[in-house]
Design an enzyme around this catalytic site. Structure first.
Site, PDB file in Angstrom:
ATOM      1  CG  ASN A 214      -0.105   0.041   2.549  1.00 50.46           C
ATOM      2  OD1 ASN A 214       0.382   0.791   2.806  1.00 50.46           O
ATOM      3  ND2 ASN A 214      -0.099  -1.352   3.136  1.00 50.46           N
ATOM      4  CB  ALA A 278       2.129  -0.698  10.358  1.00 45.94           C
ATOM      5  CE  LYS A 292       8.832 -11.439 -13.980  1.00 49.47           C
ATOM      6  NZ  LYS A 292       9.519 -10.966 -15.285  1.00 49.47           N
TER       7      LYS A 292
HETATM    8  N1  CTP Z   1      -3.657  -3.565  11.805  1.00 50.52           N
HETATM    9  C1  CTP Z   1      -2.761  -4.627  12.319  1.00 50.52           C
HETATM   10  N2  CTP Z   1      -2.951  -5.871  11.539  1.00 50.52           N
HETATM   11  C2  CTP Z   1      -3.516  -6.279  10.474  1.00 50.52           C
HETATM   12  C3  CTP Z   1      -4.336  -5.118   9.986  1.00 50.52           C
HETATM   13  C4  CTP Z   1      -4.300  -3.928  10.643  1.00 50.52           C
HETATM   14  O1  CTP Z   1      -2.046  -4.402  13.316  1.00 50.52           O
HETATM   15  N3  CTP Z   1      -3.360  -7.200   9.869  1.00 50.52           N
HETATM   16  C5  CTP Z   1      -3.783  -2.319  12.460  1.00 50.52           C
HETATM   17  C6  CTP Z   1      -3.378  -1.036  11.915  1.00 50.52           C
HETATM   18  O2  CTP Z   1      -2.086  -0.893  12.272  1.00 50.52           O
HETATM   19  C7  CTP Z   1      -4.292  -0.084  12.357  1.00 50.52           C
HETATM   20  C8  CTP Z   1      -5.652  -1.059  12.800  1.00 50.52           C
HETATM   21  O3  CTP Z   1      -5.158  -2.292  12.697  1.00 50.52           O
HETATM   22  O4  CTP Z   1      -3.771   0.381  13.745  1.00 50.52           O
HETATM   23  C9  CTP Z   1      -6.519  -0.676  11.526  1.00 50.52           C
HETATM   24  O5  CTP Z   1      -6.211  -0.848  10.470  1.00 50.52           O
HETATM   25  P1  CTP Z   1      -7.111  -0.557   9.175  1.00 50.52           P
HETATM   26  O6  CTP Z   1      -6.246  -0.945   7.777  1.00 50.52           O
HETATM   27  O7  CTP Z   1      -7.943   0.602   9.339  1.00 50.52           O
HETATM   28  O8  CTP Z   1      -8.290  -1.772   9.167  1.00 50.52           O
HETATM   29  P2  CTP Z   1      -8.410  -3.433   8.967  1.00 50.52           P
HETATM   30  O9  CTP Z   1      -8.233  -3.967  10.276  1.00 50.52           O
HETATM   31  O10 CTP Z   1      -7.165  -3.431   8.026  1.00 50.52           O
HETATM   32  O11 CTP Z   1      -9.535  -3.464   8.628  1.00 50.52           O
HETATM   33  P3  CTP Z   1     -10.439  -2.909   7.041  1.00 50.52           P
HETATM   34  O12 CTP Z   1      -9.469  -2.933   5.975  1.00 50.52           O
HETATM   35  O13 CTP Z   1     -11.398  -3.880   7.090  1.00 50.52           O
HETATM   36  O14 CTP Z   1     -10.783  -1.286   7.572  1.00 50.52           O
END
Ligand code: CTP
Length: 401
Positions: A214, A278, A292
């Site tokens: 991302n 993160a 690949k």
């Molecule tokens: N996070 C995490 N581990 C993951 C995904 C997210 O620790 N595998 C943490 C991120 O660092 C952030 C929080 O969870 O603090 C929310 O992340 P976000 O991307 O907003 O949400 P998701 O949990 O990924 O859910 P969604 O994509 O469904 O909104």
């Protein structure tokens, strides 16, 4: 009167070949808006000239306690009291011994005593490794440390004299950052506390050259790590890809994938706080290809079956034995911002969640942001803040938690 918001640093340079690095430090401090006054000891003057210090600091340089001119224009008591922080860099073994015993027979010694315990004092030693390891030096260091002086430890490396070991003056960048932090947060309210911060973008491999990731730049996580460190906390930064330099004075571990970040987070416990900034890749390819993927073998498209990665924030927030006292998450949302953030806080079981609107890719790599901070009982909005401002407001909120 000191000008508002301009940190005022008193730099005391003693006899060491590393004295030339003080020129770099003055430049770095001034670039960050600080005012620097220099005191040069007689042995320091063997290595660097008052003229160079005066030219870079654009301030008079003080050398002699019994100079009628210096004492009438700026007595040593005033010189000490007008500083936000006093730094001895480089500090020779002799200077440290004088500080430990309280000798005040020269200007540097008199300033040290005149500072009392109301002004933060910082020492960055530089000396030959044998001198550093000598029990007398270690005794003197222990003494000034227990008297409240902050020590910026020397590093390991090859000395000017050709010997190798501990004794090289710490990196001027590290010294300047730590000293500025002391000037801004003299009471170091998070001293003795340990925080784990995650930052940047993790990735999950599809084949040896392609991956899922991302846009996260790591700016917000690194700014939070800086703000906690500036308040005296021990910070462990677990980071994926970041687009800006890593901070000084912080233990940084590169954890490129979700699995690596989770393992490192668990290994870094116990901690007082966990802050998940993160942007963790949420999906992974169960079995990344060893070779690949060739276009010829994917004529009808490459159909990927992705499985979810582990939730690091939820795992730490629900840790059975070592849950940190404060667990903070971020919520990146494109719609129903507060509603989704509220649900995320409850489902992951973190104490606070900071909601960001990321519709259209907003936020990533940007310098300013609007965030909403939700806890069990309230929602607070911080409008159009720089990421540094968010970090400092958050760190101040943590201090009062
Ligand atoms: N996070 C995490 N581990 C993951 C995904 C997210 O620790 N595998 C943490 C991120 O660092 C952030 C929080 O969870 O603090 C929310 O992340 P976000 O991307 O907003 O949400 P998701 O949990 O990924 O859910 P969604 O994509 O469904 O909104």
């Amino acid at each position: 009167m000191k000008p508002l918001h301009q940190p005022h640093i008193l730099l005391i340079i003693s006899g060491s070949i590393a004295a030339y690095k003080s020129l770099d430090m003055i430049r770095l401090w001034r670039a960050q808006g600080a005012m620097v006054r220099c005191v040069l000891t007689p042995s320091g003057a063997q290595f660097v000239t008052p003229l160079s210090l005066a030219a870079l600091s654009e301030q008079p340089v003080y050398e002699d306690m019994f100079s009628l001119k210096d004492e009438t224009e700026m007595g040593h008591i005033r010189l000490a009291r007008e500083a936000d922080v006093i730094v001895f860099a480089p500090a020779s073994a002799d200077r440290i011994a004088r500080m430990a015993t309280g000798y005040a027979d020269d200007l540097a010694g008199a300033i040290y005593l005149a500072a009392g315990n109301s002004i933060p004092l910082c020492v960055a030693p530089a000396m030959n490794p044998h001198m550093w390891h000598h029990p007398a030096t270690q005794r003197n260091l222990a003494q000034i440390r227990s008297d409240g002086v902050h020590i910026i430890a020397p590093s390991n490396g090859v000395m000017a004299c050709g010997e190798e070991g501990i004794g090289r003056l710490a990196d001027p960048q590290e010294i300047t950052q730590r000293v500025l932090a002391l000037a801004k947060h003299p009471t170091q309210p998070l001293r003795g506390k340990r925080f784990i911060v995650t930052a940047g973008a993790t990735h999950e491999m599809l084949d040896p050259v392609r991956f899922i990731s991302n846009h996260s730049s790591g700016k917000q996580g690194i700014a939070i790590a800086h703000a906690l460190r500036d308040r005296g906390a021990e910070v462990i930064l677990l980071h994926g890809r970041v687009d800006i330099p890593l901070p000084y004075g912080i233990t940084c571990h590169h954890t490129p994938t979700n699995a690596a970040m989770l393992l490192a987070a668990q290994a870094a416990l116990p901690a007082d706080g966990f802050i998940a900034v993160a942007a963790v890749a949420d999906w992974k390819y169960a079995q990344p290809l060893e070779h690949k993927m060739k276009k010829v073998s994917t004529q009808d498209g490459w159909h990927l079956h992705l499985t979810p990665t582990d939730d690091i924030l939820a795992t730490i927030a629900q840790h059975p034995t070592h849950r940190p006292r404060l667990v903070i998450g971020f919520a990146a949302e494109t719609q129903h911002l507060l509603e989704h953030a509220h649900a995320k806080r409850l489902s992951k079981q973190c104490d606070w969640i900071i909601a960001n609107n990321v519709l259209g890719g907003a936020i990533f790599n940007e310098d300013t942001t609007t965030v909403h901070i939700l806890d069990a009982s309230s929602t607070e909005s911080w409008e159009s803040c720089s990421k540094e401002e968010v970090a400092h407001r958050l760190a101040d909120r943590i201090v009062h938690f």
